[in-house]
Design a protein around this motif. Sequence first.
Motif, PDB file in Angstrom:
ATOM      1  N   THR A 188       0.839  -1.212   0.000  1.00  0.00           N
ATOM      2  CA  THR A 188       0.000   0.000   0.000  1.00  0.00           C
ATOM      3  C   THR A 188       0.868   1.254   0.000  1.00  0.00           C
ATOM      4  OG1 THR A 188      -1.803  -1.127   1.158  1.00  0.00           O
ATOM      5  CG2 THR A 188      -1.770   1.282   1.259  1.00  0.00           C
ATOM      6  N   HIS A 189       1.912   1.252   0.827  1.00  0.00           N
ATOM      7  CA  HIS A 189       2.831   2.399   0.861  1.00  0.00           C
ATOM      8  C   HIS A 189       3.507   2.589  -0.502  1.00  0.00           C
ATOM      9  CE1 HIS A 189       2.343   3.380   5.006  1.00  0.00           C
ATOM     10  NE2 HIS A 189       2.927   2.287   5.480  1.00  0.00           N
ATOM     11  N   LEU A 190       3.894   1.479  -1.141  1.00  0.00           N
ATOM     12  CA  LEU A 190       4.537   1.578  -2.451  1.00  0.00           C
ATOM     13  C   LEU A 190       3.570   2.152  -3.481  1.00  0.00           C
ATOM     14  CD1 LEU A 190       6.534  -1.779  -2.610  1.00  0.00           C
ATOM     15  CD2 LEU A 190       7.481   0.526  -2.497  1.00  0.00           C
ATOM     16  N   THR A 191       2.327   1.739  -3.432  1.00  0.00           N
ATOM     17  CA  THR A 191       1.328   2.275  -4.356  1.00  0.00           C
ATOM     18  C   THR A 191       1.189   3.785  -4.184  1.00  0.00           C
ATOM     19  OG1 THR A 191       0.080   0.203  -4.368  1.00  0.00           O
ATOM     20  CG2 THR A 191      -1.098   2.179  -5.057  1.00  0.00           C
ATOM     21  N   HIS A 192       1.146   4.234  -2.934  1.00  0.00           N
ATOM     22  CA  HIS A 192       1.063   5.672  -2.667  1.00  0.00           C
ATOM     23  C   HIS A 192       2.321   6.396  -3.149  1.00  0.00           C
ATOM     24  CE1 HIS A 192      -1.977   4.849   0.821  1.00  0.00           C
ATOM     25  NE2 HIS A 192      -2.521   4.745  -0.367  1.00  0.00           N
ATOM     26  N   SER A 216      12.292   3.306 -10.748  1.00  0.00           N
ATOM     27  CA  SER A 216      11.960   4.694 -11.116  1.00  0.00           C
ATOM     28  C   SER A 216      11.686   5.536  -9.877  1.00  0.00           C
ATOM     29  CB  SER A 216      10.735   4.709 -12.041  1.00  0.00           C
ATOM     30  OG  SER A 216      10.993   4.012 -13.234  1.00  0.00           O
ATOM     31  N   ALA A 217      11.067   4.928  -8.870  1.00  0.00           N
ATOM     32  CA  ALA A 217      10.804   5.659  -7.627  1.00  0.00           C
ATOM     33  C   ALA A 217      12.106   6.093  -6.967  1.00  0.00           C
ATOM     34  CB  ALA A 217       9.980   4.799  -6.677  1.00  0.00           C
ATOM     35  N   VAL A 218      13.078   5.171  -6.926  1.00  0.00           N
ATOM     36  CA  VAL A 218      14.377   5.489  -6.310  1.00  0.00           C
ATOM     37  C   VAL A 218      15.098   6.566  -7.123  1.00  0.00           C
ATOM     38  CG1 VAL A 218      16.659   4.563  -5.783  1.00  0.00           C
ATOM     39  CG2 VAL A 218      14.626   3.230  -5.231  1.00  0.00           C
ATOM     40  N   ALA A 219      15.090   6.423  -8.450  1.00  0.00           N
ATOM     41  CA  ALA A 219      15.765   7.399  -9.303  1.00  0.00           C
ATOM     42  C   ALA A 219      15.157   8.785  -9.123  1.00  0.00           C
ATOM     43  CB  ALA A 219      15.682   6.968 -10.768  1.00  0.00           C
ATOM     44  N   THR A 220      13.821   8.865  -9.119  1.00  0.00           N
ATOM     45  CA  THR A 220      13.131  10.148  -8.947  1.00  0.00           C
ATOM     46  C   THR A 220      13.436  10.744  -7.579  1.00  0.00           C
ATOM     47  OG1 THR A 220      11.360   9.470 -10.442  1.00  0.00           O
ATOM     48  CG2 THR A 220      10.875  11.278  -8.916  1.00  0.00           C
ATOM     49  N   ALA A 221      13.488   9.893  -6.562  1.00  0.00           N
ATOM     50  CA  ALA A 221      13.767  10.383  -5.214  1.00  0.00           C
ATOM     51  C   ALA A 221      15.162  10.977  -5.116  1.00  0.00           C
ATOM     52  CB  ALA A 221      13.596   9.242  -4.204  1.00  0.00           C
ATOM     53  N   TYR A 222      16.146  10.359  -5.791  1.00  0.00           N
ATOM     54  CA  TYR A 222      17.501  10.919  -5.808  1.00  0.00           C
ATOM     55  C   TYR A 222      17.529  12.246  -6.561  1.00  0.00           C
ATOM     56  CZ  TYR A 222      20.018   6.968  -3.758  1.00  0.00           C
ATOM     57  OH  TYR A 222      20.499   6.032  -2.886  1.00  0.00           O
ATOM     58  N   GLU A 223      16.827  12.297  -7.701  1.00  0.00           N
ATOM     59  CA  GLU A 223      16.821  13.504  -8.512  1.00  0.00           C
ATOM     60  C   GLU A 223      16.212  14.681  -7.753  1.00  0.00           C
ATOM     61  OE1 GLU A 223      14.713  12.416 -11.999  1.00  0.00           O
ATOM     62  OE2 GLU A 223      16.422  11.417 -12.939  1.00  0.00           O
ATOM     63  N   ARG A 224      15.202  14.418  -6.941  1.00  0.00           N
ATOM     64  CA  ARG A 224      14.501  15.484  -6.233  1.00  0.00           C
ATOM     65  C   ARG A 224      15.075  15.764  -4.839  1.00  0.00           C
ATOM     66  NH1 ARG A 224       8.141  15.724  -7.750  1.00  0.00           N
ATOM     67  NH2 ARG A 224       8.339  15.322  -9.977  1.00  0.00           N
TER      68      ARG A 224
END
Length: 219
Positions: free
Chosen positions: A191-195, A207-215
């Motif tokens: 559920t947390h991953l979906t959010h 992609s979530a990890v990459a976006t988190a590093y970029e931001r």
Amino acid sequence: MTREPTPITLLLVDDHPVVRGGLRGMFATSPDFVVLAEATGGREAVALAERLDPDVVLMDLRMPEGNGVEAITDLTRRRLRCRVLVLTTYDTDSDVIPAIEAGATGYILKDAPPDELFEAVRAVAENRTVLAPPVAARLVARLRTPPEPAAPEDLPALSARERDVLALVAKGTTNREIARKLFISEATVKTHLTHLYTKLRVNDRASAVATAYERGILC
């Protein structure tokens, strides 16, 4: 009597048959290498690596049947003996950082000449890190220049628990291990991953990890 050196065994992972055929033909020109098998995606690569125990896995990143970062993460989690050499056309931060974080030993580009590719495979087989010059330059620049903070309105509003889950995902932790570490159920992790995917506007863990590093959410 001099003993002949043992060839380095390889697993080729790429979704393009022409690329795999070219690599197989290239390595066939040298007695130093033996190609054990080919895979068209990350999931197949993990299964073959577990069964065949190659010395080196040459891994593309963007593939429809399981991407490379997910496969590298899975190989690392399973603690297989093989080393991973990423061989791709992409050298952006969103490709390089997650692959290295996931456990890749080397990262080179597909325009590398054969001799350079051969030397990279030899180095990775000995657990020596190999980075293509553009990739090394990006990593150095990233270390020397801290990312610019995103505007407040652009930052995804992640909860504290979502940030905890994201940090563990970035380390290659499985859903089951995340649940155990955070004392929650696997269903709650999903559920947390979906959010997270919704807030970061992505479709998968890499992609979530990459976006988190970029931001600047992860650092």
